[in-house]
Write a protein that holds these residues in place. Structure first.
Motif, PDB file in Angstrom:
ATOM      1  N   ARG A 125       0.850  -1.185   0.000  1.00 53.27           N
ATOM      2  CA  ARG A 125       0.000   0.000   0.000  1.00 53.27           C
ATOM      3  C   ARG A 125       0.885   1.234   0.000  1.00 53.27           C
ATOM      4  N   VAL A 126       0.476   2.242  -0.763  1.00 52.58           N
ATOM      5  CA  VAL A 126       1.238   3.484  -0.841  1.00 52.58           C
ATOM      6  C   VAL A 126       0.305   4.642  -0.524  1.00 52.58           C
ATOM      7  N   ARG A 127       0.675   5.427   0.486  1.00 50.83           N
ATOM      8  CA  ARG A 127      -0.099   6.609   0.848  1.00 50.83           C
ATOM      9  C   ARG A 127       0.778   7.845   0.710  1.00 50.83           C
ATOM     10  N   LEU A 128       0.134   8.953   0.403  1.00 50.74           N
ATOM     11  CA  LEU A 128       0.847  10.201   0.160  1.00 50.74           C
ATOM     12  C   LEU A 128       0.369  11.244   1.162  1.00 50.74           C
ATOM     13  N   ALA A 129       1.289  11.766   1.974  1.00 46.43           N
ATOM     14  CA  ALA A 129       0.948  12.782   2.969  1.00 46.43           C
ATOM     15  C   ALA A 129       1.305  14.160   2.423  1.00 46.43           C
TER      16      ALA A 129
END
Length: 225
Positions: A199-203
Motif C-alpha cells: 500500500r502506498v499513501r501520500l501525505a
C-alpha cells in the motif's frame, strides 16, 4: 610589451574557480570559456553530474527536451521528449567534452576567503588555490534534510530520504507512506505503487497545484512560459 595570442602573458591572470560540476557549474564554465576566461571546475566526486548519478532510476525531466538543454549544446533528439536520468548524465558528460571544460575531480572546497583583489580557496589535501573570482554552483540536491518529527526516535519502522531511493524492489509487500507531493514525491509514490508495494499513501501538508504534463500532446510547460 604587447602580448600576442602566441605568447603567454608575463603574469597570467588567475582563473575563475567554479565549485560544483553539475549543470549550473558546467554552464557557467562554458560561458566563461566562450568569453576567453579560463574557468576551472572543482568537483568533489569522481565525475560531473554527481547528484544526477544517484537519483532514483525512474526519474525523468519534467521539462521538455528542447527547453532543458544548457547553452551551447542541445539535448539529442534520440533522448526523447522527457529525458531519463541516465541520459541527463550522458548529456552532462558530452557537454563538458564539447566545450573542452577544465574539470578537476576529487577536490572538495572547505573554505573561501578574500585576499586583496583575489580569492583563496582551501581544498582537499591542503590545497591553497588562488582565483580571480569564485562561482559557487553546489546546488541543493546533494545534502538530504529530514524533518525533526516528534516521536521519530521511537519509531520502529524504516525512515529514509528520497535521496536514498533508487527503485521499488526493497519495498515490495510493504506499507509505505510518502511525505510530500512534489515532483519527486509523486513520482516515487507512483513507482512504488507499480513496483509491488502493498500500500502506498501520500501525505501532503499544503494542497498542491497538479497540472497535466501534456494536453493533446502540448506540454504544460510551454503554456506556462
Amino acid at each position: 610589451m604587447v602580448t600576442t595570442p602566441h605568447e603567454p602573458p608575463a603574469h597570467p591572470a588567475p582563473p575563475v574557480y567554479v565549485i560544483g560540476g553539475g549543470p549550473g557549474g558546467l554552464a557557467v564554465a562554458a560561458a566563461l570559456r566562450g568569453r576567453g576566461v579560463r574557468a576551472v571546475v572543482l568537483e568533489k566526486s569522481d565525475a560531473v553530474g554527481a547528484s544526477w548519478r544517484t537519483h532514483y532510476d525512474r526519474l525523468r525531466l519534467h521539462t521538455t527536451r528542447r527547453l532543458s538543454g544548457l547553452p551551447g549544446l542541445k539535448i539529442p533528439r534520440s533522448f526523447g521528449r522527457w529525458v531519463a536520468r541516465a541520459d541527463v548524465v550522458r548529456y552532462l558528460e558530452k557537454y563538458a567534452e564539447k566545450h573542452e571544460l577544465e574539470v578537476v575531480t576529487g577536490v572538495e572546497v572547505f573554505g573561501v576567503e578574500r585576499s586583496g583583489a583575489e580569492w583563496v580557496l582551501h581544498a582537499t589535501g591542503g590545497r591553497r588555490l588562488v582565483g580571480g573570482a569564485v562561482v559557487v554552483a553546489t546546488g541543493f540536491n546533494h545534502t538530504p534534510s529530514l524533518p525533526e518529527w516528534p516521536g521519530l526516535d521511537a519509531y520502529e519502522g524504516e525512515v529514509s530520504h528520497a535521496r536514498a531511493y533508487r527503485d521499488p524492489e526493497p519495498y515490495a509487500g510493504k506499507d509505505v507512506l510518502v511525505v510530500g507531493a512534489g515532483n519527486t514525491g509523486a513520482e516515487i509514490a507512483a513507482d512504488l505503487a507499480g513496483g509491488g508495494a502493498k500500500r502506498v499513501r501520500l501525505a501532503v501538508r499544503t494542497v498542491p497545484h497538479i497540472v497535466r504534463r501534456t494536453t493533446c500532446g502540448w506540454p504544460a510547460q510551454r503554456t506556462g512560459i
